[in-house]
Scaffold this motif. Structure first.
Motif, mmCIF file in Angstrom:
data_model
loop_
_atom_site.group_PDB
_atom_site.id
_atom_site.type_symbol
_atom_site.label_atom_id
_atom_site.label_comp_id
_atom_site.label_asym_id
_atom_site.label_seq_id
_atom_site.Cartn_x
_atom_site.Cartn_y
_atom_site.Cartn_z
ATOM 1 N N CYS A 235 73.979 14.212 38.966
ATOM 2 C CA CYS A 235 72.608 13.747 38.740
ATOM 3 C C CYS A 235 71.597 14.434 39.655
ATOM 4 O O CYS A 235 70.483 14.759 39.208
ATOM 5 C CB CYS A 235 72.521 12.232 38.904
ATOM 6 N N HIS A 236 71.953 14.665 40.918
ATOM 7 C CA HIS A 236 71.021 15.369 41.795
ATOM 8 C C HIS A 236 70.794 16.800 41.304
ATOM 9 O O HIS A 236 69.663 17.285 41.277
ATOM 10 C CB HIS A 236 71.532 15.380 43.240
ATOM 11 N N TRP A 237 71.883 17.468 40.913
ATOM 12 C CA TRP A 237 71.709 18.824 40.360
ATOM 13 C C TRP A 237 70.839 18.776 39.111
ATOM 14 O O TRP A 237 69.913 19.574 38.947
ATOM 15 C CB TRP A 237 73.065 19.443 39.999
ATOM 16 N N ALA A 238 71.119 17.823 38.197
ATOM 17 C CA ALA A 238 70.389 17.746 36.946
ATOM 18 C C ALA A 238 68.901 17.496 37.179
ATOM 19 O O ALA A 238 68.048 18.073 36.487
ATOM 20 C CB ALA A 238 70.977 16.636 36.065
ATOM 21 N N TRP A 239 68.568 16.664 38.171
ATOM 22 C CA TRP A 239 67.167 16.363 38.444
ATOM 23 C C TRP A 239 66.407 17.618 38.872
ATOM 24 O O TRP A 239 65.320 17.897 38.374
ATOM 25 C CB TRP A 239 67.059 15.274 39.501
ATOM 26 N N TYR A 240 66.973 18.393 39.791
ATOM 27 C CA TYR A 240 66.268 19.590 40.248
ATOM 28 C C TYR A 240 66.267 20.680 39.178
ATOM 29 O O TYR A 240 65.342 21.495 39.116
ATOM 30 C CB TYR A 240 66.852 20.087 41.574
ATOM 31 N N ARG A 241 67.263 20.671 38.297
ATOM 32 C CA ARG A 241 67.242 21.590 37.162
ATOM 33 C C ARG A 241 66.112 21.197 36.200
ATOM 34 O O ARG A 241 65.388 22.060 35.685
ATOM 35 C CB ARG A 241 68.598 21.562 36.448
ATOM 36 N N VAL A 242 65.945 19.895 35.966
ATOM 37 C CA VAL A 242 64.844 19.425 35.116
ATOM 38 C C VAL A 242 63.504 19.842 35.698
ATOM 39 O O VAL A 242 62.596 20.268 34.980
ATOM 40 C CB VAL A 242 64.916 17.888 34.946
ATOM 41 N N LEU A 243 63.361 19.745 37.028
ATOM 42 C CA LEU A 243 62.104 20.127 37.673
ATOM 43 C C LEU A 243 61.835 21.627 37.542
ATOM 44 O O LEU A 243 60.680 22.055 37.589
ATOM 45 C CB LEU A 243 62.110 19.733 39.152
ATOM 46 N N GLU A 244 62.897 22.430 37.408
ATOM 47 C CA GLU A 244 62.702 23.855 37.165
ATOM 48 C C GLU A 244 62.111 24.109 35.771
ATOM 49 O O GLU A 244 61.407 25.088 35.559
ATOM 50 C CB GLU A 244 64.034 24.610 37.272
ATOM 51 N N ILE A 245 62.418 23.209 34.838
ATOM 52 C CA ILE A 245 62.081 23.433 33.441
ATOM 53 C C ILE A 245 60.777 22.744 33.036
ATOM 54 O O ILE A 245 59.937 23.332 32.367
ATOM 55 C CB ILE A 245 63.229 22.931 32.539
ATOM 56 N N LEU A 246 60.626 21.469 33.433
ATOM 57 C CA LEU A 246 59.526 20.646 32.950
ATOM 58 C C LEU A 246 58.479 20.418 34.034
ATOM 59 O O LEU A 246 58.799 20.465 35.222
ATOM 60 C CB LEU A 246 60.064 19.278 32.483
ATOM 61 N N PRO A 247 57.227 20.132 33.657
ATOM 62 C CA PRO A 247 56.227 19.721 34.637
ATOM 63 C C PRO A 247 56.674 18.455 35.374
ATOM 64 O O PRO A 247 57.380 17.613 34.803
ATOM 65 C CB PRO A 247 54.983 19.440 33.777
ATOM 66 N N ALA A 248 56.260 18.323 36.634
ATOM 67 C CA ALA A 248 56.692 17.179 37.445
ATOM 68 C C ALA A 248 56.311 15.851 36.798
ATOM 69 O O ALA A 248 57.098 14.892 36.805
ATOM 70 C CB ALA A 248 56.085 17.279 38.841
ATOM 71 N N SER A 249 55.098 15.776 36.206
ATOM 72 C CA SER A 249 54.658 14.525 35.587
ATOM 73 C C SER A 249 55.533 14.174 34.388
ATOM 74 O O SER A 249 55.943 13.020 34.216
ATOM 75 C CB SER A 249 53.192 14.626 35.167
#
Length: 296
Positions: A235-249
């Motif tokens: 989950c920690h990896w997935a969260w920072y991967r999501v932040l690479e892809i999508l806007p923070a909001s």
């Protein structure tokens, strides 16, 4: 411009996070019932860091810190890791898991506001509508627990601190643009952010106080093992991967499903209250996710 494949990856990862992070709340509640908060979090952080470093090594990733970025990474780690893990663990000691997750996941509100103020991310009508629906859903879930929340000002303050710390750290990571893979970034944040937690364990729970009642019971041990592995590594990896892809909001709004899963799984696993308000809240959260994500 983010590719269609990457955006789909981000949305699938958000769905996985909703399920696995949501189930983690009753698991953590079981763990901290018999394990000191500092000991529990130290185990989680360093099992997670070791697991991610191992994944990075096996994948042949560069595990080195970029030169000159240590202080910036330490600041982000303190916000994302240290504050979140300490305050949420103590919050779970004094609050039910279902109510703690409600306060913790006011995070999307703070992250969206900070993203607009500090990153220039546009809060259009869809995102504002999504936030309002999400907040309405959390409000519905909080109704049955209004008295409990009011009677636990310490728990409320701890979980609110966790939410604001995580939101600030989310925006900081997005703004600082660390030039490393999501695996490496996550592993280093867990390792660096875990240092104050480890020191706290030695100071406040030294000499085995973290396991004051001997080995945890089987339910508590299962909760500890789950919390230290799936959420901490995947989950920690997935969260920072999501932040690479999508806007923070947008990424933050996508986490609104987590408290719904948290409340439902707490009802099933811990016997916490579940009624019509949870169903209405889920409808609000589905509306929030639809507004935020179907346009993407």
């Amino acid at each position: 411009m983010t590719s269609l494949a990457a955006r789909r990856e981000g949305l699938w990862l958000l769905a996985a996070l909703a399920l696995l992070w949501g189930v983690n709340w009753p698991a953590m509640k079981l763990a901290v019932a018999e394990t000191g908060p500092w000991t529990f979090r130290t185990i989680c952080l360093y099992v997670g860091a070791a697991g991610l470093f191992a994944v990075g090594y096996l994948r042949g990733l560069d595990l080195r810190l970029p030169r000159g970025r240590f202080l910036a990474l330490a600041a982000a780690s303190f916000l994302n890791i240290t504050i979140w893990h300490v305050t949420s663990a103590y919050g779970l000691v004094v609050m039910s898991a279902g109510r703690a997750v409600l306060v913790a996941f006011t995070m999307p509100l703070w992250a969206s506001l900070l993203g607009a103020l500090l990153l220039g991310e546009r809060l259009d009508l869809r995102k504002i509508g999504a936030l309002l629906c999400g907040v309405a859903g959390l409000g519905l879930l909080a109704l049955p627990a209004g008295d409990a929340l009011a009677q636990s000002p310490l728990g409320l303050a701890l979980m609110l601190s966790a939410a604001i710390g995580w939101a600030t750290g989310t925006v900081a990571v997005k703004a600082m643009r660390f030039e490393m893979s999501a695996v490496t970034l996550t592993a280093w944040q867990l390792a660096i952010g875990g240092v104050p937690v480890f020191v706290g364990m030695l100071v406040f729970e030294g000499g085995g106080a973290g396991f004051a009642h001997g080995m945890p019971s089987l339910p508590s041990l299962v909760g500890l093992v789950y919390a230290a592995t799936v959420p901490m590594i995947f989950c920690h990896w997935a969260w920072y991967r999501v932040l690479e892809i999508l806007p923070a909001s947008l990424a933050s709004i996508g986490t609104l499903a987590v408290p719904v899963v948290g409340v439902l799984s707490s009802a099933v696993l811990l016997g916490e209250a579940l009624g019509w308000t949870e169903i209405a809240a889920m409808a609000c959260v589905v509306a929030a996710l639809a507004l935020a994500l179907l346009q993407f």
